[in-house]
Design a protein around this motif. Structure first.
Motif, PDB file in Angstrom:
ATOM      1  N   THR A 109       8.099  -5.522  -7.161  1.00 25.05           N
ATOM      2  CA  THR A 109       7.081  -4.888  -6.318  1.00 25.05           C
ATOM      3  C   THR A 109       6.078  -4.095  -7.140  1.00 25.05           C
ATOM      4  N   ALA A 110       4.968  -3.804  -6.506  1.00 20.15           N
ATOM      5  CA  ALA A 110       3.939  -2.938  -7.084  1.00 20.15           C
ATOM      6  C   ALA A 110       3.301  -2.192  -5.919  1.00 20.15           C
ATOM      7  N   THR A 111       2.821  -0.980  -6.183  1.00 22.42           N
ATOM      8  CA  THR A 111       2.219  -0.205  -5.090  1.00 22.42           C
ATOM      9  C   THR A 111       0.911   0.447  -5.536  1.00 22.42           C
ATOM     10  N   LEU A 112       0.154   0.832  -4.524  1.00 20.12           N
ATOM     11  CA  LEU A 112      -1.140   1.497  -4.740  1.00 20.12           C
ATOM     12  C   LEU A 112      -1.029   2.682  -5.672  1.00 20.12           C
TER      13      LEU A 112
ATOM     14  N   THR B 211       2.477 -13.162 -13.700  1.00 16.96           N
ATOM     15  CA  THR B 211       2.744 -13.284 -12.266  1.00 16.96           C
ATOM     16  C   THR B 211       2.296 -14.658 -11.782  1.00 16.96           C
ATOM     17  N   ASP B 212       3.201 -15.373 -11.094  1.00 17.11           N
ATOM     18  CA  ASP B 212       2.858 -16.693 -10.545  1.00 17.11           C
ATOM     19  C   ASP B 212       2.256 -16.581  -9.149  1.00 17.11           C
ATOM     20  N   VAL B 213       2.807 -15.669  -8.351  1.00 24.37           N
ATOM     21  CA  VAL B 213       2.346 -15.510  -6.967  1.00 24.37           C
ATOM     22  C   VAL B 213       2.305 -14.019  -6.637  1.00 24.37           C
ATOM     23  N   LEU B 214       1.206 -13.608  -6.016  1.00 28.97           N
ATOM     24  CA  LEU B 214       1.048 -12.213  -5.589  1.00 28.97           C
ATOM     25  C   LEU B 214       0.994 -12.169  -4.065  1.00 28.97           C
ATOM     26  N   ILE B 215       1.810 -11.287  -3.482  1.00 25.85           N
ATOM     27  CA  ILE B 215       1.784 -11.067  -2.031  1.00 25.85           C
ATOM     28  C   ILE B 215       1.131  -9.708  -1.780  1.00 25.85           C
ATOM     29  N   TRP B 216       0.222  -9.647  -0.806  1.00 25.95           N
ATOM     30  CA  TRP B 216      -0.586  -8.429  -0.618  1.00 25.95           C
ATOM     31  C   TRP B 216      -0.474  -7.899   0.814  1.00 25.95           C
ATOM     32  N   TRP B 217       0.036  -6.663   0.922  1.00 27.01           N
ATOM     33  CA  TRP B 217      -0.003  -5.964   2.212  1.00 27.01           C
ATOM     34  C   TRP B 217      -0.697  -4.621   2.032  1.00 27.01           C
ATOM     35  N   GLY B 218      -1.781  -4.395   2.748  1.00 24.37           N
ATOM     36  CA  GLY B 218      -2.471  -3.102   2.737  1.00 24.37           C
ATOM     37  C   GLY B 218      -3.081  -2.860   4.105  1.00 24.37           C
ATOM     38  N   HIS B 219      -3.405  -1.604   4.428  1.00 26.07           N
ATOM     39  CA  HIS B 219      -3.971  -1.327   5.731  1.00 26.07           C
ATOM     40  C   HIS B 219      -4.827  -0.055   5.764  1.00 26.07           C
ATOM     41  N   LYS B 220      -4.191   1.063   5.465  1.00 27.50           N
ATOM     42  CA  LYS B 220      -4.845   2.350   5.755  1.00 27.50           C
ATOM     43  C   LYS B 220      -5.931   2.712   4.759  1.00 27.50           C
TER      44      LYS B 220
ATOM     45  N   GLY C 105      -4.075  -7.026   5.635  1.00 32.23           N
ATOM     46  CA  GLY C 105      -4.701  -7.378   4.368  1.00 32.23           C
ATOM     47  C   GLY C 105      -5.958  -8.224   4.553  1.00 32.23           C
ATOM     48  N   HIS C 106      -6.232  -8.656   5.774  1.00 31.83           N
ATOM     49  CA  HIS C 106      -7.465  -9.426   6.022  1.00 31.83           C
ATOM     50  C   HIS C 106      -8.698  -8.615   5.645  1.00 31.83           C
ATOM     51  N   PHE C 107      -8.570  -7.266   5.685  1.00 27.14           N
ATOM     52  CA  PHE C 107      -9.704  -6.409   5.323  1.00 27.14           C
ATOM     53  C   PHE C 107      -9.560  -5.840   3.904  1.00 27.14           C
ATOM     54  N   SER C 108      -8.582  -6.329   3.156  1.00 26.06           N
ATOM     55  CA  SER C 108      -8.447  -5.849   1.776  1.00 26.06           C
ATOM     56  C   SER C 108      -9.644  -6.311   0.952  1.00 26.06           C
ATOM     57  N   LYS C 109      -9.941  -5.555  -0.090  1.00 30.36           N
ATOM     58  CA  LYS C 109     -11.057  -5.931  -0.965  1.00 30.36           C
ATOM     59  C   LYS C 109     -10.827  -7.308  -1.583  1.00 30.36           C
ATOM     60  N   ILE C 110      -9.601  -7.582  -1.986  1.00 33.07           N
ATOM     61  CA  ILE C 110      -9.357  -8.841  -2.697  1.00 33.07           C
ATOM     62  C   ILE C 110      -9.555 -10.048  -1.776  1.00 33.07           C
ATOM     63  N   PHE C 111      -9.138  -9.931  -0.511  1.00 37.41           N
ATOM     64  CA  PHE C 111      -9.299 -11.070   0.397  1.00 37.41           C
ATOM     65  C   PHE C 111     -10.785 -11.293   0.704  1.00 37.41           C
ATOM     66  N   LYS C 112     -11.494 -10.226   1.002  1.00 39.30           N
ATOM     67  CA  LYS C 112     -12.928 -10.369   1.287  1.00 39.30           C
ATOM     68  C   LYS C 112     -13.675 -10.902   0.061  1.00 39.30           C
ATOM     69  N   ARG C 113     -13.236 -10.465  -1.120  1.00 34.18           N
ATOM     70  CA  ARG C 113     -13.865 -10.933  -2.371  1.00 34.18           C
ATOM     71  C   ARG C 113     -13.729 -12.444  -2.523  1.00 34.18           C
TER      72      ARG C 113
ATOM     73  N   GLU D  74       0.847  -1.196   0.000  1.00 40.66           N
ATOM     74  CA  GLU D  74       0.000   0.000   0.000  1.00 40.66           C
ATOM     75  C   GLU D  74       0.881   1.244   0.000  1.00 40.66           C
ATOM     76  N   ASN D  75       2.005   1.167   0.732  1.00 38.60           N
ATOM     77  CA  ASN D  75       3.016   2.217   0.677  1.00 38.60           C
ATOM     78  C   ASN D  75       2.512   3.581   1.139  1.00 38.60           C
ATOM     79  N   ILE D  76       1.705   3.602   2.166  1.00 36.12           N
ATOM     80  CA  ILE D  76       1.237   4.893   2.709  1.00 36.12           C
ATOM     81  C   ILE D  76       1.962   5.238   3.997  1.00 36.12           C
ATOM     82  N   HIS D  77       1.914   4.323   4.971  1.00 34.67           N
ATOM     83  CA  HIS D  77       2.521   4.648   6.261  1.00 34.67           C
ATOM     84  C   HIS D  77       4.029   4.855   6.152  1.00 34.67           C
ATOM     85  N   GLU D  78       4.658   4.184   5.203  1.00 36.89           N
ATOM     86  CA  GLU D  78       6.096   4.397   5.020  1.00 36.89           C
ATOM     87  C   GLU D  78       6.382   5.841   4.631  1.00 36.89           C
ATOM     88  N   GLN D  79       5.410   6.493   3.993  1.00 35.36           N
ATOM     89  CA  GLN D  79       5.598   7.875   3.517  1.00 35.36           C
ATOM     90  C   GLN D  79       5.125   8.909   4.533  1.00 35.36           C
ATOM     91  N   THR D  80       4.276   8.477   5.480  1.00 35.10           N
ATOM     92  CA  THR D  80       3.619   9.485   6.321  1.00 35.10           C
ATOM     93  C   THR D  80       3.895   9.303   7.803  1.00 35.10           C
TER      94      THR D  80
END
Lengths: 261, 261, 261, 261
Positions: free
Chosen positions: D46-49, D64-73, D102-110, D10-16
């Motif tokens: 890597t890829a970011t929001l 892409t064979d495997v996608l790792i997802w970290w998001g929060h804010k 990421g448990h609350f990410s759109k993709i996981f809930k989807r 997500e790359n937000i908290h690292e910046q703020t």
């Protein structure tokens, strides 16, 4: 008709250990039976290791809907023939609830097909059972967790098959966790393993434990008739195939033969 | 290193039945071993009922990554001690692939904890295996279904535990269905049951069956070392608890005691 | 108290297709509701696409124990808001039974998280449903199989999550198989998918289908109160931790903050 | 060929947030990518929001064979179209590893079809992860447990579907437990949720966490080709039925019609 439940107790430590005898003067099996008999949907009686056929004659098992099993000190004293008889009744639809040290009973290992081993520590530490599966019938009426102030620790990895559903997971004061309430189905029989119940603590006097036991009996009960055909491997005659077919190719078996076992 | 695979064959009908001998002149075990040896990732050898310890000495099993099991006529001739030895190796991480009439083998029933019974009919009818779980490793390289023109029928209900995953379901010409490829995990061991393989038909000469067997060996192989601790039930000393605790309350066991089994 | 069941019907083909109208002159939803109302444990009413909020107001859903869903021609006409409302009630404990072409309904795809696709053929062929899990509550009172002489074929691979339990598998005359009765649990809600029910055949007049529907309503019903907390992600204050701990290290959130969604 | 892995951050908290920036000066996604790139079997980028299409163009996902997802804010900032694109690739066989918040990410809930909610507390307390499933590929090389001295607490009940397998369960100092490593399969895609990773602690610098991530990428990778047919619902023509049948009865659909969605 009430759920005909038999509480099986090994009944050794109650006779030989003063601490256990003082907590369960009537025997653990009677304490448990009394607790679940308080629910009008259940009629519980008891059976013990010391009785003829360990109190589990074929006739009695035939009239048993749910069997609760507590054993610890002398699993080896249970006759193999009785173990097989109980397993067959579970496959036919009798519910089975295995308690605490019963994880190493012959009947549980027989039905799981795994070592059923675990870590343990007897230090009277605090156990907190969390409801992982809220509104599961076995967790009915419980808060999100409940505490047993003094219990034996059982720690993972618990070598049982991946369960059908996980109902409880325990937190232990000393740092371990354990899947404390897990379910399986084997044949037509519902099986529930419930972790608490070390004999030197008053666990089976606890109100939350009573709730779990009552819930588990109701959940394990299969009201449909006995699935006695589960032991059969019928040879379906060609002329009774659901769709008409013509027999082709070479054969091993004669018509009507029973097959190899 | 190649996956060390042992193909165990009962090797009776090949010696006593002309039809079977004509289809599998080298024995079914050798036909299967040859088929999977065509894949460079696998090194397969054979073992039979007639060898000392049925070819399954402790030393050999220790060096076996995956065991394939075909038996039918004389399951009872397999020594209980060997069955237990195989079960222990599965729990430690050896893969196990059980074929066709092996559903009634001692080792399969031991690991399932259920009757493992089913309906059957020997009429040389058509079987069509559907891939239920596309891209499952065991179905790699297969079309959406494949046909065996002549097979024995096995019909549901197959009394095994609910599987981890269902890979194949069979359609039979005579009107039945069967879960023909199903997986379980027991301890550290991966288990796969594969239905086809009646000895009076050339099933183990079929190219699609070869693909399934090769895939299944690779899937069942657990490349991590043996989980020999799975048989242990360690008593964790209070002073070695992950979190510091103080022992409380009465005890049954002395410090360091092994516990009851 | 009887199980409050709502039978939801799309109610389009009954109005526009003569064949369907002749088989279900009162609408499929009314035929189904009438069938299950014959069991005194169930009180069934109906709702349709054409009603305001598709007959599924928040108030009505709150008082619904089990929802049965049949849709086919216009899944897209169901409002997303209603779909979400139904999903939330399932998570809270409302049972959901999805029929036949409902596999492509928004609500089923929403709860499965998969495409829910399958093969199909409309040829009036014979379907034979086999009971895979005898004595499962949903199979109560059925023989080992039952036949629907004319049905649409649905073929595997059915792209749904691995089920909790497989109850029925279908054999089709044209050579395919299908997992025709499968269960899942999502939140506190029990979900059952039942395959038969193409609108040009009299499937919902069949006595065995009636048995399955009655059984499924009873199985899906969760008699415990609504799990309304399932939508919460509570921030547990440090001072309310079950075990006393001291807060350490840096923080993102202020005390009592709700967290990100 | 190495497993082509994309680490999405997500790359937000690292910046703020100064604390997060000081722990992960290169961003969490780069720290994670670097860690797993140390294994020669993996090639991670890597890829970011903030990138166009969040760095997840159709072309890139295809490779892409495997996608790792970290998001929060700011889960809500992820475009619905991209979420659907990722879900489709998972069904086709791309592995997905969802981390921590990421448990609350759109993709996981989807993909789960459930609320994916949990309890939480940000107090820097001790977390101990127990290996429940020893010799599971994701636990390769780990001891029976490992400790993260400072972590956010996540507590059960975690409202996700019953997993395929449970690999880790966490013990928290404050008294809670959590299923910290659980697996599912959706379509042809393997999904793993791994709990640790709060951004104010150095979790992704931990050697055991690195092992889990590397193991998980290898486990999630499906080396077979993309299952692009998973989106299809083919109408099988009567004349192409595997077994010859004659069309009977009334029909809704014309020959070759696509069916309703």
């Amino acid at each position: 008709m009430a759920i005909r439940t038999v509480v099986w107790g090994e009944n050794i430590h109650e006779q030989t250990n003063e601490v256990v005898a003082s907590i369960y003067p009537e025997g653990m099996h009677n304490t448990i039976a009394k607790a679940i008999n308080s629910d009008p949907a259940i009629t519980a009686t008891t059976a013990t290791l010391q009785e003829p056929e360990h109190g589990l004659s074929a006739a009695r098992l035939k009239d048993t809907d749910v069997l609760i099993w507590w054993g610890h000190k002398d699993h080896g004293a249970v006759a193999d023939e009785i173990v097989e008889r109980v397993a067959e009744r579970v496959w036919e639809g009798m519910g089975l609830i295995v308690l605490h040290s019963g994880h190493f009973s012959k009947i549980f290992k027989r039905l799981m097909g795994t070592p059923c081993a675990l870590k343990w520590r007897e230090a009277g530490e605090r156990e907190r059972l969390w409801v992982i599966n809220p509104r599961h019938p076995i967790a009915a009426g419980l808060d999100e967790n409940f505490v047993l102030e003094n219990e034996e620790m059982y720690g993972e990895a618990f070598s049982v098959p991946e369960p059908l559903e996980t109902v409880f997971i325990s937190w232990f004061q000393g740092g371990e966790v354990f899947r404390s309430g897990i379910t399986w189905r084997r044949g037509a029989g519902n099986i529930f393993y419930f972790r608490p119940g070390h004999e030197t603590y008053p666990t089976y006097h606890d109100a939350n434990v009573h709730k779990v036991l009552v819930n588990a009996v109701k959940w394990a009960h299969n009201p449909q008739g006995s699935l006695t055909t589960i032991h059969d491997a019928p040879n379906v005659p060609v002329e009774q195939a659901p769709e008409p077919i013509v027999e082709r190719g070479p054969k091993l078996h004669q018509a009507g033969e029973a097959g190899y076992r």
